[in-house]
Design a protein around this motif. Structure first.
Motif, PDB file in Angstrom:
ATOM      1  N   LEU A  52       0.971  -1.255  -0.071  1.00  0.00           N
ATOM      2  CA  LEU A  52      -0.124   0.056   0.089  1.00  0.00           C
ATOM      3  C   LEU A  52       0.755   1.340   0.118  1.00  0.00           C
ATOM      4  N   VAL A  53       2.059   1.326   0.951  1.00  0.00           N
ATOM      5  CA  VAL A  53       2.998   2.412   0.781  1.00  0.00           C
ATOM      6  C   VAL A  53       3.372   2.732  -0.615  1.00  0.00           C
ATOM      7  N   LEU A  54       4.229   1.550  -1.146  1.00  0.00           N
ATOM      8  CA  LEU A  54       4.766   1.704  -2.591  1.00  0.00           C
ATOM      9  C   LEU A  54       3.589   2.073  -3.622  1.00  0.00           C
ATOM     10  N   PHE A  55       2.219   1.679  -3.588  1.00  0.00           N
ATOM     11  CA  PHE A  55       1.245   2.074  -4.276  1.00  0.00           C
ATOM     12  C   PHE A  55       0.858   3.507  -4.180  1.00  0.00           C
ATOM     13  N   ARG A  69       9.093  -0.833 -14.727  1.00  0.00           N
ATOM     14  CA  ARG A  69       8.011  -0.062 -15.690  1.00  0.00           C
ATOM     15  C   ARG A  69       6.651   0.053 -14.970  1.00  0.00           C
ATOM     16  N   HIS A  70       6.281  -0.809 -14.234  1.00  0.00           N
ATOM     17  CA  HIS A  70       5.004  -0.716 -13.637  1.00  0.00           C
ATOM     18  C   HIS A  70       4.825  -0.893 -12.023  1.00  0.00           C
ATOM     19  N   PRO A  71       5.652   0.014 -11.444  1.00  0.00           N
ATOM     20  CA  PRO A  71       5.794  -0.069  -9.822  1.00  0.00           C
ATOM     21  C   PRO A  71       4.325  -0.109  -9.033  1.00  0.00           C
ATOM     22  N   GLN A  72       3.126   0.623  -9.603  1.00  0.00           N
ATOM     23  CA  GLN A  72       2.011   0.309  -8.871  1.00  0.00           C
ATOM     24  C   GLN A  72       1.517  -0.955  -9.040  1.00  0.00           C
ATOM     25  N   ALA A  78       0.551  -6.223  -6.359  1.00  0.00           N
ATOM     26  CA  ALA A  78       0.700  -7.599  -6.315  1.00  0.00           C
ATOM     27  C   ALA A  78       1.368  -7.923  -4.638  1.00  0.00           C
ATOM     28  N   VAL A  79       2.285  -6.923  -4.381  1.00  0.00           N
ATOM     29  CA  VAL A  79       2.761  -7.244  -2.978  1.00  0.00           C
ATOM     30  C   VAL A  79       1.721  -7.056  -1.940  1.00  0.00           C
ATOM     31  N   ALA A  80       0.788  -6.335  -2.062  1.00  0.00           N
ATOM     32  CA  ALA A  80      -0.300  -6.060  -0.980  1.00  0.00           C
ATOM     33  C   ALA A  80      -1.056  -7.264  -1.112  1.00  0.00           C
ATOM     34  N   GLY A  81      -1.339  -7.703  -2.375  1.00  0.00           N
ATOM     35  CA  GLY A  81      -2.343  -8.900  -2.387  1.00  0.00           C
ATOM     36  C   GLY A  81      -1.746  -9.903  -1.959  1.00  0.00           C
ATOM     37  N   LEU A  82      -0.631 -10.207  -2.052  1.00  0.00           N
ATOM     38  CA  LEU A  82       0.226 -11.174  -1.386  1.00  0.00           C
ATOM     39  C   LEU A  82       0.026 -11.202   0.251  1.00  0.00           C
ATOM     40  N   GLY A  83       0.026  -9.918   0.603  1.00  0.00           N
ATOM     41  CA  GLY A  83      -0.062  -9.934   2.005  1.00  0.00           C
ATOM     42  C   GLY A  83      -1.428 -10.085   2.620  1.00  0.00           C
ATOM     43  N   ALA A  84      -2.353  -9.704   1.743  1.00  0.00           N
ATOM     44  CA  ALA A  84      -3.817  -9.992   2.001  1.00  0.00           C
ATOM     45  C   ALA A  84      -4.276 -11.532   1.974  1.00  0.00           C
TER      46      ALA A  84
END
Length: 380
Positions: free
Chosen positions: A85-88, A123-126, A131-137
């Protein structure tokens, strides 16, 4: 001055419209993934044998295990969710800050492609952030359905990323092509291997390969989830009898579980409640420290109870024993299979006991349905 004010208002509304449309476009896969956590799909899937499998959990949600691997995965959930979420948010500020500059310039100077800071590494950090937030969820709420939705989300984001890159090539031309050559798609380091477009000119063949890869990824992820579920069942505190599974979310010894089960079942009031329920299903019995409050188990919200994750030490003699009927589309052949096949349970009776005094302190009749109604809850 009025002209400047009107121009600023027009630019603001234009920026707002651009942001809203792009956010809806970008968030949609994550939104579909997010809603796989909730009511309607879960209630619908439990009606079918194949569907009830998807509503189950492949990692424990409230139970402690002896497995270092499971403990590691459980501990990674919330940190990954917040990191994503922070990276997004950081990527959001960067990309839409650039758009704000472009809109306020009213076309006098094109800001060009964003290729610095986060976008200078991938190229697609968001999309990476989601994907990182989704893995955490997924690790926080590890249903098979959520796992299925997570893999689907990743493939959708890959497709969106390719679509956006083709659009940016049309808009920025050679400048963006150089950016593609120098920056990796999702990882912060360059990997030189040919794209599917370079290897296979035919679009139809590429689509078939893409769909096949998606199907294999789904099957592989569900297979891994099933192995983690079996590993979980092997790693919890439990005693398995031919038609009964006695489990504990705490790290109790098998002898403690057996003593608690025997003491509770010998109580006349408990016997009456168990005999009154003449359904042929097996029994799923929970032995829980009396001090613990676990929302998924209907043992009452008592002011003296403490959320179990914040309490490491507990009185091993003061226990609650909850008798439930497992809900399953198949009749289990043994105690361990109850946990592997059930998608939920129906509470029957609960007893508070004191092992040190060999005494049943209280017998209660929990509600037949949980607070979530027909939404399947985790078993472990």
């Amino acid at each position: 001055m009025q002209f400047v004010s009107n121009g600023f208002k027009s630019a603001s509304w234009l920026l707002y419209a651009v942001i809203v449309m792009e956010i809806v476009f970008m968030i949609s896969p994550f939104g579909l993934y997010y809603y796989s956590f909730y009511g309607f799909p879960l209630r619908a899937l439990t009606q079918y044998k194949w569907g009830s499998f998807l509503t189950g959990f492949f990692l424990p949600h409230f139970t402690r295990t002896s497995s270092p691997l499971i403990s590691l995965l459980q501990g990674m959930g919330w940190p990954l969710l917040w990191l994503g979420l922070v990276l997004f948010a950081m990527g959001f500020v960067q990309i839409y800050g650039s758009k704000l500059v472009s809109v306020l310039n009213r076309g006098k100077r094109d800001a060009g492609p964003v290729d610095s800071w986060l976008y200078g590494n991938v190229r697609h950090p968001q999309y990476v952030a989601l994907a990182v937030a989704g893995l955490g969820a997924l690790l926080v709420w590890p249903r098979f359905l959520v796992l299925f939705s997570y893999v689907t989300m990743l493939f959708l984001y890959y497709s969106l990323a390719r679509f956006e890159e083709h659009r940016c090539i049309m808009k920025f031309g050679e400048e963006y092509r150089q950016y593609l050559d120098n920056t990796n798609m999702f990882l912060p380091f360059k990997i030189d291997f040919p794209s599917l477009e370079d290897l296979i000119p035919s679009r139809n063949v590429r689509v078939c390969i893409y769909v096949s890869l998606y199907a294999m990824a789904i099957l592989a992820s569900l297979g891994i989830g099933e192995q983690l579920k079996k590993h979980t069942v092997e790693s919890i505190s439990a005693v398995y009898l031919p038609e009964t599974a006695i489990v504990s979310p705490a790290r109790l010894e098998p002898t403690e579980l057996e003593d608690a089960f025997r003491l509770a079942t010998n109580n006349p009031n408990v016997k009456t409640a168990l005999n009154r329920d003449d359904t042929p299903a097996s029994w799923l019995v929970y032995v829980v420290p009396k001090q613990w409050y676990i929302p998924e188990l209907p043992l009452g919200i008592i002011s003296s109870r403490i959320p179990h994750k914040s309490l490491r030490d507990f009185n091993r003699n003061q226990l609650s024993v909850l008798f439930t009927k497992p809900l399953s589309h198949a009749q289990p052949t043994g105690g361990k299979e109850i946990l592997l096949s059930a998608y939920g349970f129906r509470p029957v009776v609960a007893a508070e006991i004191d092992l040190s005094e060999n005494n049943v302190l209280k017998v209660t009749h929990p509600p037949a349905t949980l607070a979530w109604g027909k939404i399947p809850t985790p078993l472990l």
